[in-house]
Scaffold this motif. Sequence first.
Motif, mmCIF file in Angstrom:
data_model
loop_
_atom_site.group_PDB
_atom_site.id
_atom_site.type_symbol
_atom_site.label_atom_id
_atom_site.label_comp_id
_atom_site.label_asym_id
_atom_site.label_seq_id
_atom_site.Cartn_x
_atom_site.Cartn_y
_atom_site.Cartn_z
ATOM 1 N N SER A 77 0.840 -1.319 -0.054
ATOM 2 C CA SER A 77 -0.184 -0.044 -0.104
ATOM 3 C C SER A 77 0.742 1.391 0.078
ATOM 4 N N PHE A 78 1.977 1.260 0.293
ATOM 5 C CA PHE A 78 3.335 2.280 0.235
ATOM 6 C C PHE A 78 3.818 2.334 -1.095
ATOM 7 N N ALA A 79 3.967 1.074 -1.543
ATOM 8 C CA ALA A 79 4.818 0.729 -2.826
ATOM 9 C C ALA A 79 3.850 1.286 -4.190
ATOM 10 N N VAL A 80 2.690 0.709 -4.137
ATOM 11 C CA VAL A 80 2.064 0.875 -5.535
ATOM 12 C C VAL A 80 1.713 2.386 -5.867
ATOM 13 N N PRO A 81 1.495 3.397 -4.823
ATOM 14 C CA PRO A 81 1.232 4.885 -4.898
ATOM 15 C C PRO A 81 2.605 5.276 -5.775
ATOM 16 N N ALA A 82 3.595 4.502 -5.830
ATOM 17 C CA ALA A 82 4.849 4.934 -6.344
ATOM 18 C C ALA A 82 4.419 5.268 -7.772
ATOM 19 N N SER A 83 4.008 4.388 -8.283
ATOM 20 C CA SER A 83 3.344 4.389 -9.852
ATOM 21 C C SER A 83 2.764 5.462 -10.245
ATOM 22 N N ALA A 84 1.812 5.736 -9.269
ATOM 23 C CA ALA A 84 0.810 7.002 -9.495
ATOM 24 C C ALA A 84 1.567 8.264 -9.387
ATOM 25 N N ALA A 85 2.791 8.326 -8.761
ATOM 26 C CA ALA A 85 3.660 9.488 -8.592
ATOM 27 C C ALA A 85 4.293 9.539 -9.931
ATOM 28 N N SER A 86 4.930 8.349 -10.577
ATOM 29 C CA SER A 86 5.432 8.386 -11.901
ATOM 30 C C SER A 86 4.548 8.897 -12.981
ATOM 31 N N ILE A 87 3.089 8.638 -12.776
ATOM 32 C CA ILE A 87 2.342 8.982 -14.023
ATOM 33 C C ILE A 87 2.097 10.427 -14.026
ATOM 34 N N VAL A 88 2.115 11.032 -12.873
ATOM 35 C CA VAL A 88 1.916 12.677 -13.054
ATOM 36 C C VAL A 88 3.394 13.355 -13.335
ATOM 37 N N LEU A 89 4.466 12.781 -12.785
ATOM 38 C CA LEU A 89 5.736 13.023 -13.254
ATOM 39 C C LEU A 89 5.982 13.215 -14.713
ATOM 40 N N GLU A 90 5.608 12.065 -15.261
ATOM 41 C CA GLU A 90 6.085 11.691 -16.713
ATOM 42 C C GLU A 90 4.903 12.586 -17.567
ATOM 43 N N THR A 91 3.942 12.924 -17.189
ATOM 44 C CA THR A 91 3.140 13.961 -17.774
ATOM 45 C C THR A 91 3.478 15.181 -17.815
ATOM 46 N N ILE A 92 4.279 15.623 -16.550
ATOM 47 C CA ILE A 92 4.901 16.979 -16.693
ATOM 48 C C ILE A 92 6.198 17.136 -17.761
ATOM 49 N N LEU A 93 6.853 15.979 -17.766
ATOM 50 C CA LEU A 93 8.085 15.769 -18.456
ATOM 51 C C LEU A 93 7.859 15.599 -19.920
ATOM 52 N N ALA A 94 6.462 14.751 -20.384
ATOM 53 C CA ALA A 94 6.068 14.913 -21.638
ATOM 54 C C ALA A 94 5.917 16.297 -22.129
ATOM 55 N N ARG A 95 5.084 17.308 -21.305
ATOM 56 C CA ARG A 95 4.917 18.700 -21.747
ATOM 57 C C ARG A 95 6.236 19.102 -21.785
ATOM 58 N N LEU A 96 7.143 19.404 -20.885
ATOM 59 C CA LEU A 96 8.345 19.952 -20.712
ATOM 60 C C LEU A 96 9.378 19.561 -21.781
ATOM 61 N N ILE A 97 9.567 18.256 -21.897
ATOM 62 C CA ILE A 97 10.952 17.574 -22.526
ATOM 63 C C ILE A 97 10.367 17.201 -24.098
ATOM 64 N N LEU A 98 9.302 16.380 -24.316
ATOM 65 C CA LEU A 98 8.701 16.042 -25.308
ATOM 66 C C LEU A 98 7.944 16.953 -26.040
ATOM 67 N N LYS A 99 7.720 18.214 -25.442
ATOM 68 C CA LYS A 99 6.851 19.184 -26.031
ATOM 69 C C LYS A 99 5.346 18.529 -26.496
ATOM 70 N N GLU A 100 5.045 17.847 -25.710
ATOM 71 C CA GLU A 100 3.430 17.402 -25.852
ATOM 72 C C GLU A 100 2.458 18.527 -25.574
ATOM 73 N N ALA A 101 1.308 18.479 -26.487
ATOM 74 C CA ALA A 101 0.334 19.444 -26.097
ATOM 75 C C ALA A 101 -0.452 18.875 -25.222
ATOM 76 N N VAL A 102 -0.457 18.986 -23.679
ATOM 77 C CA VAL A 102 -1.164 18.334 -22.705
ATOM 78 C C VAL A 102 -2.352 19.229 -22.587
ATOM 79 N N ASP A 103 -3.580 19.110 -22.932
ATOM 80 C CA ASP A 103 -4.766 19.752 -22.690
ATOM 81 C C ASP A 103 -5.462 19.522 -21.387
ATOM 82 N N ALA A 104 -6.461 20.235 -21.228
ATOM 83 C CA ALA A 104 -6.989 20.090 -19.826
ATOM 84 C C ALA A 104 -7.569 18.814 -19.601
#
Lengths: 132, 121
Positions: B76-103
């Motif tokens: 129950s501590f380890a699994v939310p780690a994957s949720a943290a990576s989903i949010v972080l990856e979306t931020i990096l997809a916007r900043l590094i991969l220049k994806e247009a992440v809409d609302a």
Amino acid sequence: MDSGSPRHLKTWLFAAFVVLSNSLGNFFIARGMRTLPELNSPWSLLQAIFTPFVAVGIVLLISWLLSRMMLLSWADLSYMLPVTSLGYVLSALLGKFFLNEQISLARWGGTFLIVGGTILVGMGAPDSREKT
Amino acid sequence: MKAWILLGLVVGSTVLSDVLQSFEMKRHGEITDLGPSGMGRALAAMARRKFLILAVFFMAISFFAFIALVQSADLSFAVPASAASIVLETILARLILKEAVDARRWWGVGLVACGVGLLSA
């Protein structure tokens, strides 16, 4: 993009394969590991890899990795991540029905949130350079 | 302390692996021929891409770090780690991969992250 276009269909087929191969791969590995004694050496780990359930699980996870890479050749990372998160739901359901695991009310709530997020993102185009 | 280090390793290596995969597959271009020979050519081309090999290396680190994490911490501590990576990856997809992440995508990612958190409850 038209949601019935061949590209959209290809995206959904690959996303479904990514979800199924990941969930079934994890399920087969979990199923196989439960029948084995505790692994306490590299040799026992190597032996576990060649047992039928674990071997099928590993083949499925290799398929998952390759199909996911292929999907990323046209779909955005920010699209693929939430859409393929349905795998969490499928894993929970496989655990409940085949491994007799319990799903609490909070887990059902989490399941609905993931499905909602997947539908929301899935309605858009997989590539942000396209118009929805 | 050990669990937090392993958690950082899981999230960091997952994020690096996924961003590298997406970056390299975007450079490769869309795979359109889904027949056996087309898929074979695509797999052969993918095997020669250095960043993809690096991505698989980071994925292996993430896998073994996760195994080590669940041995020393609750699932129950380890699994939310994957949720943290989903949010972080979306931020990096916007900043590094220049994806247009809409609302719609931000809301979708937020719902999935909360859902993963609840699944581990």
